[in-house]
Design an enzyme around this catalytic site. Sequence first.
Site, mmCIF file in Angstrom:
data_model
loop_
_atom_site.group_PDB
_atom_site.id
_atom_site.type_symbol
_atom_site.label_atom_id
_atom_site.label_comp_id
_atom_site.label_asym_id
_atom_site.label_seq_id
_atom_site.Cartn_x
_atom_site.Cartn_y
_atom_site.Cartn_z
ATOM 1 N N ASP A 8 -6.620 -5.484 -8.615
ATOM 2 C CA ASP A 8 -7.173 -5.455 -9.646
ATOM 3 C C ASP A 8 -7.103 -4.441 -10.929
ATOM 4 O OD1 ASP A 8 -9.789 -5.279 -10.794
ATOM 5 O OD2 ASP A 8 -9.982 -3.106 -10.920
ATOM 6 N N ASP A 10 -8.166 -2.589 -14.519
ATOM 7 C CA ASP A 10 -9.313 -0.810 -14.766
ATOM 8 C C ASP A 10 -9.746 -0.407 -13.282
ATOM 9 O OD1 ASP A 10 -9.660 -1.921 -17.561
ATOM 10 O OD2 ASP A 10 -9.521 -3.662 -15.944
ATOM 11 N N ASP A 165 -10.901 -0.543 -7.077
ATOM 12 C CA ASP A 165 -11.816 0.140 -7.147
ATOM 13 C C ASP A 165 -13.108 0.426 -6.659
ATOM 14 O OD1 ASP A 165 -11.651 -0.801 -9.915
ATOM 15 O OD2 ASP A 165 -12.174 1.112 -10.202
#
Length: 215
Positions: A8, A10, A165
């Site tokens: 991922d 961001d 995240d």
Amino acid sequence: MHPGLIFDLDGTLIDSLPGIAGSLNRALESQGFDSHGHPDVRRFIGNGSYELVRKALPEGSPDATILSVEEAFKQDYALTWPEGTAPYPGIPELLETLSGRRLAVLSNKPHPFTVEIVARLFPSVPFDPVMGQREDLRRKPFPDAALWIAGKWASPPAECLFIGDSTVDLETARAAGMQPVATGWGYHDADDLRAAGAASVLAEVSDLAAFLAVA
């Protein structure tokens, strides 16, 4: 054979919250809406720009309003993102240790921004491919893009790690039949990740480095 690594963007590789919040608030204020503090914007991130704006607007806002503010956000962000976007400490060094492994980025950020940011912040990292949200593939948590990447690599999905995240990343990994790796320094709290089924949450970049060294 080491597994392929899909990251991922961001909240995993980069801290983009200041840049996203600045552009979002300017877009909201330009059309007469209230702005939001960073803790609120942090909760809005993860499902693409449309959902970012929808969550920031008053509940029940019409689609035309969401699209108008989203366009204002994109125009501002295209000009200002470098002012509030940087790799997390330790991430560039970690990526250097992964030379020779199959690496990809998969984000719900609009595709042009994803490509530009990765090229600017990680110019020497051989990510292939770099993918943001595109019209031809459903965004995370649908598995479409993750499976496309595995197909490009000619790798069974079970041999790929999906590192992120957010609960969206966990859901994407499971939907694609990949191993989820949850990181704890981004925009979703560790308790939320565990509640979503993360077996463990890697609290620091050094923890991820240690994990990948033996993966």
